[in-house]
Write a protein that holds these residues in place. Structure first.
Motif, PDB file in Angstrom:
ATOM      1  N   MET A 199       0.823  -1.203   0.000  1.00  0.00           N
ATOM      2  CA  MET A 199       0.000   0.000   0.000  1.00  0.00           C
ATOM      3  C   MET A 199       0.860   1.257   0.000  1.00  0.00           C
ATOM      4  O   MET A 199       0.583   2.205  -0.739  1.00  0.00           O
ATOM      5  CB  MET A 199      -0.947  -0.012   1.195  1.00  0.00           C
ATOM      6  CG  MET A 199      -2.020  -1.074   1.016  1.00  0.00           C
ATOM      7  SD  MET A 199      -3.450  -0.807   2.030  1.00  0.00           S
ATOM      8  CE  MET A 199      -2.752  -0.016   3.400  1.00  0.00           C
ATOM      9  N   ASN A 200       1.908   1.260   0.822  1.00  0.00           N
ATOM     10  CA  ASN A 200       2.830   2.396   0.829  1.00  0.00           C
ATOM     11  C   ASN A 200       3.367   2.642  -0.562  1.00  0.00           C
ATOM     12  O   ASN A 200       3.347   3.759  -1.087  1.00  0.00           O
ATOM     13  CB  ASN A 200       4.035   2.098   1.740  1.00  0.00           C
ATOM     14  CG  ASN A 200       3.716   2.385   3.187  1.00  0.00           C
ATOM     15  OD1 ASN A 200       2.824   3.168   3.481  1.00  0.00           O
ATOM     16  ND2 ASN A 200       4.431   1.745   4.088  1.00  0.00           N
ATOM     17  N   ASN A 201       3.874   1.551  -1.137  1.00  0.00           N
ATOM     18  CA  ASN A 201       4.525   1.623  -2.435  1.00  0.00           C
ATOM     19  C   ASN A 201       3.547   2.044  -3.523  1.00  0.00           C
ATOM     20  O   ASN A 201       3.798   2.978  -4.288  1.00  0.00           O
ATOM     21  CB  ASN A 201       5.131   0.242  -2.713  1.00  0.00           C
ATOM     22  CG  ASN A 201       5.905   0.214  -4.002  1.00  0.00           C
ATOM     23  OD1 ASN A 201       5.316   0.048  -5.050  1.00  0.00           O
ATOM     24  ND2 ASN A 201       7.217   0.405  -3.921  1.00  0.00           N
TER      25      ASN A 201
ATOM     26  N   LEU B 297       1.251   6.206  -7.177  1.00  0.00           N
ATOM     27  CA  LEU B 297       0.084   6.941  -7.661  1.00  0.00           C
ATOM     28  C   LEU B 297       0.149   8.411  -7.296  1.00  0.00           C
ATOM     29  O   LEU B 297      -0.680   9.197  -7.742  1.00  0.00           O
ATOM     30  CB  LEU B 297      -1.190   6.339  -7.056  1.00  0.00           C
ATOM     31  CG  LEU B 297      -1.600   4.973  -7.593  1.00  0.00           C
ATOM     32  CD1 LEU B 297      -2.820   4.467  -6.848  1.00  0.00           C
ATOM     33  CD2 LEU B 297      -1.874   5.038  -9.087  1.00  0.00           C
ATOM     34  N   GLY B 298       1.130   8.758  -6.442  1.00  0.00           N
ATOM     35  CA  GLY B 298       1.285  10.163  -6.079  1.00  0.00           C
ATOM     36  C   GLY B 298       0.309  10.623  -5.008  1.00  0.00           C
ATOM     37  O   GLY B 298       0.030  11.810  -4.880  1.00  0.00           O
ATOM     38  N   ILE B 299      -0.211   9.658  -4.243  1.00  0.00           N
ATOM     39  CA  ILE B 299      -1.091  10.046  -3.135  1.00  0.00           C
ATOM     40  C   ILE B 299      -0.218  10.618  -2.025  1.00  0.00           C
ATOM     41  O   ILE B 299       0.814  10.044  -1.674  1.00  0.00           O
ATOM     42  CB  ILE B 299      -1.882   8.831  -2.632  1.00  0.00           C
ATOM     43  CG1 ILE B 299      -2.804   8.338  -3.752  1.00  0.00           C
ATOM     44  CG2 ILE B 299      -2.682   9.176  -1.383  1.00  0.00           C
ATOM     45  CD1 ILE B 299      -3.556   7.079  -3.414  1.00  0.00           C
ATOM     46  N   GLY B 300      -0.623  11.724  -1.454  1.00  0.00           N
ATOM     47  CA  GLY B 300       0.188  12.406  -0.444  1.00  0.00           C
ATOM     48  C   GLY B 300       0.315  11.574   0.821  1.00  0.00           C
ATOM     49  O   GLY B 300      -0.501  10.700   1.105  1.00  0.00           O
ATOM     50  N   ILE B 301       1.364  11.874   1.602  1.00  0.00           N
ATOM     51  CA  ILE B 301       1.638  11.131   2.817  1.00  0.00           C
ATOM     52  C   ILE B 301       0.476  11.264   3.802  1.00  0.00           C
ATOM     53  O   ILE B 301       0.195  10.363   4.587  1.00  0.00           O
ATOM     54  CB  ILE B 301       2.971  11.622   3.443  1.00  0.00           C
ATOM     55  CG1 ILE B 301       3.485  10.637   4.512  1.00  0.00           C
ATOM     56  CG2 ILE B 301       2.836  12.999   4.029  1.00  0.00           C
ATOM     57  CD1 ILE B 301       4.294   9.536   3.907  1.00  0.00           C
ATOM     58  N   ASP B 302      -0.244  12.400   3.722  1.00  0.00           N
ATOM     59  CA  ASP B 302      -1.370  12.612   4.629  1.00  0.00           C
ATOM     60  C   ASP B 302      -2.449  11.556   4.424  1.00  0.00           C
ATOM     61  O   ASP B 302      -2.885  10.885   5.357  1.00  0.00           O
ATOM     62  CB  ASP B 302      -1.929  14.027   4.443  1.00  0.00           C
ATOM     63  CG  ASP B 302      -2.014  14.436   2.973  1.00  0.00           C
ATOM     64  OD1 ASP B 302      -1.634  13.614   2.119  1.00  0.00           O
ATOM     65  OD2 ASP B 302      -2.465  15.558   2.691  1.00  0.00           O
ATOM     66  N   TRP B 303      -2.849  11.395   3.139  1.00  0.00           N
ATOM     67  CA  TRP B 303      -3.911  10.427   2.876  1.00  0.00           C
ATOM     68  C   TRP B 303      -3.427   8.986   3.022  1.00  0.00           C
ATOM     69  O   TRP B 303      -4.194   8.088   3.348  1.00  0.00           O
ATOM     70  CB  TRP B 303      -4.519  10.678   1.493  1.00  0.00           C
ATOM     71  CG  TRP B 303      -5.414  11.857   1.566  1.00  0.00           C
ATOM     72  CD1 TRP B 303      -5.162  13.111   1.073  1.00  0.00           C
ATOM     73  CD2 TRP B 303      -6.675  11.938   2.236  1.00  0.00           C
ATOM     74  NE1 TRP B 303      -6.192  13.957   1.398  1.00  0.00           N
ATOM     75  CE2 TRP B 303      -7.129  13.269   2.104  1.00  0.00           C
ATOM     76  CE3 TRP B 303      -7.449  11.018   2.931  1.00  0.00           C
ATOM     77  CZ2 TRP B 303      -8.335  13.692   2.652  1.00  0.00           C
ATOM     78  CZ3 TRP B 303      -8.650  11.432   3.474  1.00  0.00           C
ATOM     79  CH2 TRP B 303      -9.086  12.764   3.333  1.00  0.00           C
TER      80      TRP B 303
ATOM     81  N   LYS C 112      -3.966   3.802   5.592  1.00  0.00           N
ATOM     82  CA  LYS C 112      -3.340   2.712   6.347  1.00  0.00           C
ATOM     83  C   LYS C 112      -4.055   2.479   7.677  1.00  0.00           C
ATOM     84  O   LYS C 112      -4.280   1.337   8.095  1.00  0.00           O
ATOM     85  CB  LYS C 112      -1.858   3.020   6.592  1.00  0.00           C
ATOM     86  CG  LYS C 112      -0.977   2.503   5.465  1.00  0.00           C
ATOM     87  CD  LYS C 112       0.342   3.232   5.353  1.00  0.00           C
ATOM     88  CE  LYS C 112       1.163   3.177   6.620  1.00  0.00           C
ATOM     89  NZ  LYS C 112       2.419   3.945   6.478  1.00  0.00           N
ATOM     90  N   GLY C 113      -4.428   3.571   8.319  1.00  0.00           N
ATOM     91  CA  GLY C 113      -5.157   3.454   9.581  1.00  0.00           C
ATOM     92  C   GLY C 113      -6.457   2.694   9.400  1.00  0.00           C
ATOM     93  O   GLY C 113      -6.794   1.786  10.171  1.00  0.00           O
TER      94      GLY C 113
END
Lengths: 507, 399
Positions: B362-364, B369-375, B380-381
């Motif tokens: 999921m991280n990778n 996909l360029g999803i920001g670290i915030d989302w 993940k939560g």
């Protein structure tokens, strides 16, 4: 016409793969004490869960009529609103709250969202007086004994304006005199017009208080007996419960006593926390091969403490004394050493202390003697499975497979798993602490037969029990214990309940 | 009588659907992993499964997976270890000081670091096991202490680069002994060997079980399952062989997974850890030395955290004061996603590994996909929560 307060008509409840209840009928008259009996796993608790709405309307088939109207409960709150209150075997009290707080938990005396404490306390006093409990309303529930907690539960039910009180094995954990008090209270409530359903395994209680009896077996109601219309013997009830005649409640055994297996002398033990309190005083006793030795005594007399202190000093501090097994002094200072010396201890509380509930029968069976199914620390699961399968068949553990988790078994079958575990540790002497507590009559008989078989195999058995008839029926010799001392010893021939009681009282 | 009927019923194999139903907990997360991989493969237009990215996936997640193995044992024993991230960071710093500042050879640095990790874990385990101080408290203290010591050791700065031999811990690849390296024949051969070994072992254990008259898994299921496993392994090794071959760290991981799966499934020590987590009192009364086992699980955790710290430092090629920060959260999440129980006694090594891969993929995937670290954090939560709910739901249904 008789006044029926509750009628359950052809209740059928299925769980995936199992039919727990099969068109069960139950009719309770207004103002009577109705005993519900049956072996463990017969479906009594399921039936009561249907009644109280734990299994909501729609999840079962059949009708429930309360005061002649059909009811459909979707939860416990609905049934309680109608005045049907169930007191479970495991009490639902918060031990760190006071009696008053517990009595009105979820039912507080509130004015505008604020609890009215004076009113709460005065109502608590009234209710405690009703159940005959002389305690301050501000006493923490955790400080009360089980018997008094049971009374608090009943007072809590009264606070909710109970019409039909259901008690699930209320006396299972009680002393004889506390049980008697509780039963008297039920009779008193009956006089006030409160009906009750009493689930119990103790037949003497039934003959004392019940007006009628419904027997459930294998998820079906077998018979309903009216205690006033006919003369019912305990044997009649037992026969209905187990579906077979049980001429003798205790299987017969020809005692073949051998050499002295175990000798305990000068056994002194102090309290684990309060070091100045001596819990056991100069205990001396012997067990011979092929002998079943009973230890009688009230709860708190130090029986369990004795067993636990012997078994790897699992209880107490400053343990002193000497134990000989087969004539040789043994070191029992840790549990592994005790097991190695040939001692086994079947605990009183099998769920808390005896079993890993999340694990399978197979895992539990070999737990105390894993090296025997492994080489170089690697377990051979095939041998392990064979072993547990053998015990399953030998002890008649009723389950589809040894891969079943033990939490899904009934009390009697769980106890057999605990016994399997200790048999597999190959002990010479087994200490059984309340081996039949909370087990139905049929399973009890099987446990007794296992105990007899052990004695016949030349093992020594020490049996601790609160039920005197059981000790009298099973033991070759009985030691009487009171306040941490052995106060008497009786041979089978001249033991009787009266003698045991008088030894306890006079000590 | 009834016993006979049931005992014969046991011996016949259950049907495939019944078997799947009763093992939904075991396979649920594996299926989830495959679905998630498939989804990202689609969303990223096939970037996810490209050899470069696959190699990266292993390198990026190796340290989480290694710690998840140790954490699984800790959680099965009924405890928790919050200090692993700090310990990993501290060991990375220690390695840097030894290798860079003092020029000690890698052959000395690695064993010393592992030993220090073992001692750190043992120290924490000592208080937890013998003094009965809650693991949460002890390891929370450890988390602060070793974070602080990392800063002290590094004097607030990054130290690097590491000597080449040390970097091989993470970025090295198994050299191709058979061919030119593209495709990497050794990787393929090793993949085939691993796949055959797994199939061979499975077949042998099934044959042995049958000899005892035991048949739990339907034959069709057995064949399909092992075929899929073999194909997956060979396909993976083929993909990796077209890039640079098998990363050293993949071998380390595979060996650790194999060893710890064996320990938990088949040894008395593993069995006793499960018993201890399931019911500590009953375990103690069954003659199990619960204190020593607890102590050992923490010592082991310390050692694995140290190994993870070394690999992470080798991958970054520097030791930084922030190394290992919040790793413990990813590790613990991986173990719970993998089906371990908060109350102890339940969980599998392979489950924890799958849990770690779910997080890693999921991280990778989200990064590609360029999803920001915030989302990413939010998602993940939610996945952690969903996994545990799924688990609890299955458990209740089984009742």
């Amino acid at each position: 016409m008789e006044n029926i307060i509750l009628e359950m008509r052809s209740i059928t409840k299925t769980f995936p793969g199992v039919k727990a209840l099969d068109s069960v009928n139950l009719k309770v008259r207004s103002g009577e004490i109705h005993a519900l009996v049956g072996e463990n796993g017969a479906g009594k608790s399921t039936l009561m869960k249907v009644l109280s709405g734990v299994y909501p309307h729609g999840s079962y088939d059949g009708d429930i009529l309360f005061n002649n109207e059909t009811v459909a409960f979707s939860g416990i709150r609905d049934s309680e609103a109608k005045g049907i209150i169930i007191i479970h075997q495991e009490l639902a009290l918060v031990s760190l709250l006071s009696i008053a707080e517990n009595l009105f938990l979820g039912n507080e005396n509130v004015e505008g969202g604020v609890i009215n404490w004076p009113k709460t306390f005065s109502r608590t006093q009234d209710l405690l007086a009703k159940v005959g409990l002389k305690e301050s309303p501000s006493t923490l529930v955790g400080q009360l004994g089980v018997g008094k907690q049971q009374l608090v539960e009943i007072a809590k039910a009264l606070a909710k304006d109970v019409k039909l009180l259901i008690l699930d094995e209320p006396t299972a954990a009680l002393q004889e005199n506390d049980s008697a008090k509780l039963l008297d209270l039920l009779l008193e409530l009956k006089a006030q017009g409160i009906s009750s359903i009493l689930i119990t395994h103790k037949l003497n209680e039934i003959s004392r208080v019940a007006d009628s009896i419904t027997v459930i077996r294998d998820g079906a109601s077998v018979s309903t007996l009216d205690c006033h219309a006919q003369n019912i013997s305990e044997e009649d009830i037992i026969r209905d419960m187990v579906g077979r005649d049980m001429a003798h409640r205790y299987p017969a055994r020809d005692s073949q006593l051998g050499e002295t297996l175990m000798e305990v002398s000068g056994w002194n033990v102090w309290h684990a926390d309060a070091l100045d309190r001596q819990m056991l005083h100069d205990i001396e006793f012997t067990v011979r091969a092929g002998e079943v030795v009973g230890i009688a005594g009230l709860m708190g007399s130090g029986r369990t403490e004795l067993a636990m202190s012997l078994f790897g000093q699992s209880y107490g501090k400053n343990v002193q004394g000497e134990v000989r097994l087969r004539g040789e002094i043994v070191d029992l200072s840790t549990v592994p050493k005790a097991i190695k010396s040939g001692l086994a201890y079947v605990t009183e509380d099998r769920k808390e202390l005896g079993l890993i509930l999340e694990e399978t029968i197979q895992t539990n069976t070999t737990l105390a003697n894993l090296p025997r199914v492994s080489s170089f620390g690697v377990i051979d699961e095939n041998i392990e499975r064979q072993v547990s399968e053998d015990y399953r068949q030998a002890l008649n553990i009723r389950t589809p497979s040894v891969f079943q988790k033990v939490m899904n078994l009934s009390g009697g079958n769980q106890q057999k798993v605990v016994l399997s575990k200790w048999l597999y540790s190959q002990p010479d002497v087994l200490i059984l602490d309340e081996p039949t507590r909370g087990i139905d009559v049929g399973a009890k008989f099987e446990i007794y037969s296992i105990i007899n078989q052990l004695a016949d195999d030349g093992k020594g058995v020490v049996m601790i029990s609160s039920e005197m008839p059981e000790l009298l029926g099973m033991c070759d010799r009985i030691y009487v214990m009171n306040e941490g001392r052995l106060v008497g010893e009786l041979d089978k021939a001249d033991a009787s309940q009266e003698k045991i009681m008088s030894m306890i009282v006079k000590a | 009588m009834t016993t006979k009927e049931t005992s014969t019923a046991v011996q016949s194999a259950p049907s495939v659907t019944d078997y799947l139903k009763s093992h939904v907990r075991d396979y649920g997360m594996l299926i989830a992993l495959v679905v998630i991989m498939g989804m990202f493969q689609f969303l990223t237009d096939g970037i996810l499964m490209r050899p470069v990215n696959l190699t990266n996936l292993f390198l990026q997640n190796s340290y989480i997976i290694i710690m998840a193995i140790g954490m699984l044992l800790v959680i099965v024993a009924g405890h928790i270890d919050l200090s692993v991230g700090s310990v990993a960071g501290f060991i990375g710093a220690l390695a840097a000081v030894m290798a860079v500042n003092y020029n000690l050879p890698t052959i000395v640095v690695v064993p010393v670091c592992l030993l220090v990790g073992l001692i750190i874990g043992g120290l924490q385990g000592y208080w937890i096991a013998y003094w009965k101080i809650p693991a949460f408290i002890v390891t929370l203290a450890g988390m602060l202490v070793f974070r602080g010591l990392t800063l002290t050791l590094l004097e607030g700065q990054s130290i690097g680069p590491f000597p080449e031999s040390f970097q091989l811990l993470s970025t090295g690849f198994i050299p191709d002994v058979f061919g030119s390296g593209r495709p990497n024949i050794t990787a393929l051969v090793l993949g085939v060997i691993a796949a055959s070994a797994i199939v061979f072992l499975a077949a042998r254990s099934r044959a042995r079980a049958l000899k005892y008259g035991i048949q739990d898994e339907p034959f069709a299921f057995f064949i399909v399952k092992n075929a899929l496993i073999a194909i997956a392994i060979i396909y993976l090794s083929y993909m990796l062989s077209t890039y640079r071959g098998l990363p050293n760290v993949l071998i380390t991981m595979a060996v650790l997974i194999a060893i710890y799966t064996f320990i938990t499934n088949s040894t008395t020590i593993g069995r006793r850890i499960y018993a201890l987590g399931g019911n500590v009192k009953a375990a103690k009364l069954s003659g199990i030395n619960t204190e020593r086992l607890t102590f050992l699980t923490f010592a082991n955790m310390g050692m694995l955290a140290a190994l993870a710290g070394l690999i992470f430092a080798a991958r970054l090629n520097t030791a930084t004061p922030k190394a290992g920060f919040a790793f413990e959260l990813d590790v613990i999440a991986a173990v719970f996603i993998g089906g371990a129980s908060m109350t102890g006694g339940v969980g599998k090594v392979i489950g924890a590994v799958i849990g770690a891969f779910i997080m890693g993929v999921m991280n990778n995937g989200m990064s590609i996909l360029g999803i920001g670290i915030d989302w990413q954090q939010v998602i993940k939560g939610l996945v952690l929560l969903a996994a545990v709910i799924f688990d609890v739901y299955n458990k209740q249904k089984a009742r």
